[in-house]
Scaffold this motif. Structure first.
Motif, PDB file in Angstrom:
ATOM      1  N   TYR A 155       1.094  -1.300   0.071  1.00 58.30           N
ATOM      2  CA  TYR A 155       0.032  -0.057   0.051  1.00 58.30           C
ATOM      3  C   TYR A 155       0.937   1.135  -0.103  1.00 58.30           C
ATOM      4  CZ  TYR A 155      -3.491   3.305   1.665  1.00 58.30           C
ATOM      5  OH  TYR A 155      -4.343   4.397   1.713  1.00 58.30           O
ATOM      6  N   ILE A 194       1.143   5.756  -0.532  1.00 56.39           N
ATOM      7  CA  ILE A 194       0.370   6.797  -0.552  1.00 56.39           C
ATOM      8  C   ILE A 194       1.062   8.304  -1.041  1.00 56.39           C
ATOM      9  CG2 ILE A 194      -0.932   8.364   1.048  1.00 56.39           C
ATOM     10  CD1 ILE A 194      -1.261   6.089   3.147  1.00 56.39           C
ATOM     11  N   ALA A 234       3.413   1.236   3.087  1.00 54.35           N
ATOM     12  CA  ALA A 234       3.185  -0.038   4.248  1.00 54.35           C
ATOM     13  C   ALA A 234       3.830  -0.995   4.020  1.00 54.35           C
ATOM     14  CB  ALA A 234       1.482   0.099   4.373  1.00 54.35           C
ATOM     15  N   GLU A 289       3.818  -3.861   5.961  1.00 56.49           N
ATOM     16  CA  GLU A 289       3.133  -5.263   6.348  1.00 56.49           C
ATOM     17  C   GLU A 289       1.945  -4.875   7.145  1.00 56.49           C
ATOM     18  OE1 GLU A 289       6.878  -6.826   8.414  1.00 56.49           O
ATOM     19  OE2 GLU A 289       5.148  -7.477   9.495  1.00 56.49           O
ATOM     20  N   ASN A 339      -0.609  -3.845   9.836  1.00 59.92           N
ATOM     21  CA  ASN A 339      -0.673  -3.353  11.345  1.00 59.92           C
ATOM     22  C   ASN A 339       0.908  -2.990  11.511  1.00 59.92           C
ATOM     23  OD1 ASN A 339      -3.323  -4.100  11.514  1.00 59.92           O
ATOM     24  ND2 ASN A 339      -2.942  -6.074  12.051  1.00 59.92           N
ATOM     25  N   THR A 340       1.526  -2.432  10.700  1.00 60.10           N
ATOM     26  CA  THR A 340       2.635  -1.552  11.063  1.00 60.10           C
ATOM     27  C   THR A 340       2.641  -0.382  10.377  1.00 60.10           C
ATOM     28  OG1 THR A 340       3.834  -2.473   9.307  1.00 60.10           O
ATOM     29  CG2 THR A 340       4.208  -3.461  11.107  1.00 60.10           C
ATOM     30  N   PRO A 341       3.237   0.697  11.225  1.00 61.11           N
ATOM     31  CA  PRO A 341       3.080   1.942  10.500  1.00 61.11           C
ATOM     32  C   PRO A 341       3.570   2.275   9.194  1.00 61.11           C
ATOM     33  CG  PRO A 341       3.918   2.017  13.045  1.00 61.11           C
ATOM     34  CD  PRO A 341       3.930   0.636  12.433  1.00 61.11           C
ATOM     35  N   LEU A 342       3.275   3.492   8.793  1.00 52.56           N
ATOM     36  CA  LEU A 342       3.866   3.806   7.492  1.00 52.56           C
ATOM     37  C   LEU A 342       5.376   4.230   7.513  1.00 52.56           C
ATOM     38  CD1 LEU A 342       0.829   6.091   5.995  1.00 52.56           C
ATOM     39  CD2 LEU A 342       1.518   3.651   5.282  1.00 52.56           C
ATOM     40  N   PHE A 371       7.867   6.699   5.465  1.00 56.93           N
ATOM     41  CA  PHE A 371       7.888   7.949   4.827  1.00 56.93           C
ATOM     42  C   PHE A 371       9.155   8.136   3.941  1.00 56.93           C
ATOM     43  CE2 PHE A 371       3.954   9.548   5.859  1.00 56.93           C
ATOM     44  CZ  PHE A 371       3.369   8.889   6.967  1.00 56.93           C
ATOM     45  N   TYR A 401      -6.063   4.679  15.574  1.00 63.79           N
ATOM     46  CA  TYR A 401      -4.756   4.821  15.787  1.00 63.79           C
ATOM     47  C   TYR A 401      -4.267   6.153  15.741  1.00 63.79           C
ATOM     48  CZ  TYR A 401      -3.688  -0.058  14.839  1.00 63.79           C
ATOM     49  OH  TYR A 401      -3.441  -1.601  14.900  1.00 63.79           O
ATOM     50  N   TYR A 433      -0.662   8.770  16.278  1.00 63.73           N
ATOM     51  CA  TYR A 433       0.792   8.762  16.260  1.00 63.73           C
ATOM     52  C   TYR A 433       1.520  10.054  16.236  1.00 63.73           C
ATOM     53  CZ  TYR A 433      -0.625   5.003  12.746  1.00 63.73           C
ATOM     54  OH  TYR A 433      -1.377   4.024  12.298  1.00 63.73           O
ATOM     55  N   TYR A 441       4.903  12.046  15.439  1.00 64.22           N
ATOM     56  CA  TYR A 441       6.192  12.079  14.325  1.00 64.22           C
ATOM     57  C   TYR A 441       7.031  13.605  14.818  1.00 64.22           C
ATOM     58  CZ  TYR A 441       3.843   8.679  11.220  1.00 64.22           C
ATOM     59  OH  TYR A 441       3.461   7.493  10.829  1.00 64.22           O
ATOM     60  N   LEU A 456       9.709  12.447   7.842  1.00 62.79           N
ATOM     61  CA  LEU A 456       8.865  12.284   9.057  1.00 62.79           C
ATOM     62  C   LEU A 456       9.550  10.931   9.799  1.00 62.79           C
ATOM     63  CD1 LEU A 456       5.567  12.880   7.638  1.00 62.79           C
ATOM     64  CD2 LEU A 456       6.292  13.943   9.662  1.00 62.79           C
ATOM     65  N   LEU A 503       8.881   8.412  13.102  1.00 66.68           N
ATOM     66  CA  LEU A 503       7.934   8.018  14.209  1.00 66.68           C
ATOM     67  C   LEU A 503       8.467   8.123  15.540  1.00 66.68           C
ATOM     68  CD1 LEU A 503       4.902   6.916  14.433  1.00 66.68           C
ATOM     69  CD2 LEU A 503       5.810   4.813  14.386  1.00 66.68           C
ATOM     70  N   SER A 561      -3.671   0.563  11.370  1.00 65.03           N
ATOM     71  CA  SER A 561      -2.650   0.909  11.006  1.00 65.03           C
ATOM     72  C   SER A 561      -2.184   0.035   9.769  1.00 65.03           C
ATOM     73  CB  SER A 561      -1.387   0.271  11.935  1.00 65.03           C
ATOM     74  OG  SER A 561      -0.085   0.624  11.736  1.00 65.03           O
ATOM     75  N   GLY A 562      -1.022   0.620   8.989  1.00 65.29           N
ATOM     76  CA  GLY A 562      -0.359   0.061   7.906  1.00 65.29           C
ATOM     77  C   GLY A 562      -1.172   0.341   6.361  1.00 65.29           C
ATOM     78  N   GLN A 563      -2.349  -0.311   6.380  1.00 59.79           N
ATOM     79  CA  GLN A 563      -3.125  -0.751   5.188  1.00 59.79           C
ATOM     80  C   GLN A 563      -4.009   0.673   4.999  1.00 59.79           C
ATOM     81  OE1 GLN A 563      -2.053  -2.555   2.852  1.00 59.79           O
ATOM     82  NE2 GLN A 563      -0.408  -3.235   4.692  1.00 59.79           N
ATOM     83  N   GLN A 579      -2.934   7.695   6.705  1.00 58.60           N
ATOM     84  CA  GLN A 579      -2.856   8.420   8.059  1.00 58.60           C
ATOM     85  C   GLN A 579      -3.131  10.027   7.729  1.00 58.60           C
ATOM     86  OE1 GLN A 579       0.788   8.140  10.022  1.00 58.60           O
ATOM     87  NE2 GLN A 579       0.761   5.840   9.882  1.00 58.60           N
TER      88      GLN A 579
END
Lengths: 112, 113
Positions: free
Chosen positions: A32, A34, A93, A95, A97-100, A102, B31, B33, B35, B43, B45, B97-99, B102
């Motif tokens: 995924y 963005i 992304a 995997e 459930n892990t944060p993006l 950047f 969720y 966050y 940064y 950015l 985290l 999260s993830g998919q 944000q």
């Protein structure tokens, strides 16, 4: 805001021309992606996203292209306008459930 | 800014003092966050939360703590501010999260003297 742009690659484009901003991502398992736009003094703003089961997705004046073979993402902006001047980030992304994660960003400067 | 506010928007403080930044959302997203954004780094985290009282560390968590006692609020505390923590701090939210995308707040500019 303005200090964020230091040390970033810069793309200068004539108003009305098309812009292409590139991003290399790191994780072949990412599925995924963005693109964000950040204007001076503001927070990042969502532009468009794409999932790995697609190669191309179009929005209003913007198109994102995904090449999974070479782990490359690009953002195309049609008929670039002065209001498009900003820093553009890609995010991936890695995997579920892990944060993006950047990228560092590219500064787009539109010449009127 | 997708129903996200940050306070304060600007702060100047002295080395060694504690500082708390607040993020408030009206989207009921699970969720949240924190940064920091610095020239040349993009950015990064600090911490994130995946529910009330559920938090986890990011890549630059040293010197920072967080708390989330309500869905809508996520607090970032610099326990003893240092000059290296001078930065712009952004809060973000997502449904998962993830998919998921944000969405970011307007940022807090912090200067530690």
């Amino acid at each position: 805001g303005e200090s964020v742009g230091l040390h970033l690659p810069t793309l200068s484009v004539q108003e009305g021309d098309n812009s292409i901003i590139n991003c290399a991502y790191s994780n072949s398992a990412s599925d995924y992606f963005i693109w964000y736009k950040q204007e001076s003094g503001k927070g990042p703003q969502f532009i468009i996203d794409i999932r790995s089961n697609m190669d191309k997705r179009q929005g209003q004046r913007v198109t994102v292209l995904l090449n999974k073979t070479v782990k490359h993402l690009s953002l195309q902006i049609a008929a670039t306008q002065p209001g498009d001047s900003a820093v553009y980030f890609c995010a991936e992304a890695p995997e579920r459930n892990t944060p993006l994660v950047f990228g560092k960003g590219t500064r787009l400067s539109v010449i009127a | 800014d997708a129903g996200i506010t940050q306070s304060p928007r600007h702060k100047v403080t002295e080395t060694g003092t504690p500082v708390t930044l607040r993020c408030h959302q009206t989207e009921n997203h699970r969720y949240m966050y924190w940064y920091r954004q610095d020239p040349g780094h993009g950015l990064r985290l600090i911490h994130y939360s995946y529910g009330v009282k559920d938090t986890d560390k990011g890549e630059v968590s040293d010197g920072y703590s967080v708390s989330r006692s309500k869905t809508e609020d996520f607090l970032l505390t610099l326990e003893s501010a240092t000059s290296s923590q001078t930065s712009v701090y952004f809060c973000a939210i997502s449904e998962s999260s993830g998919q998921e995308t944000q969405y970011f707040g307007p940022g807090t500019r912090l200067l530690v003297l």
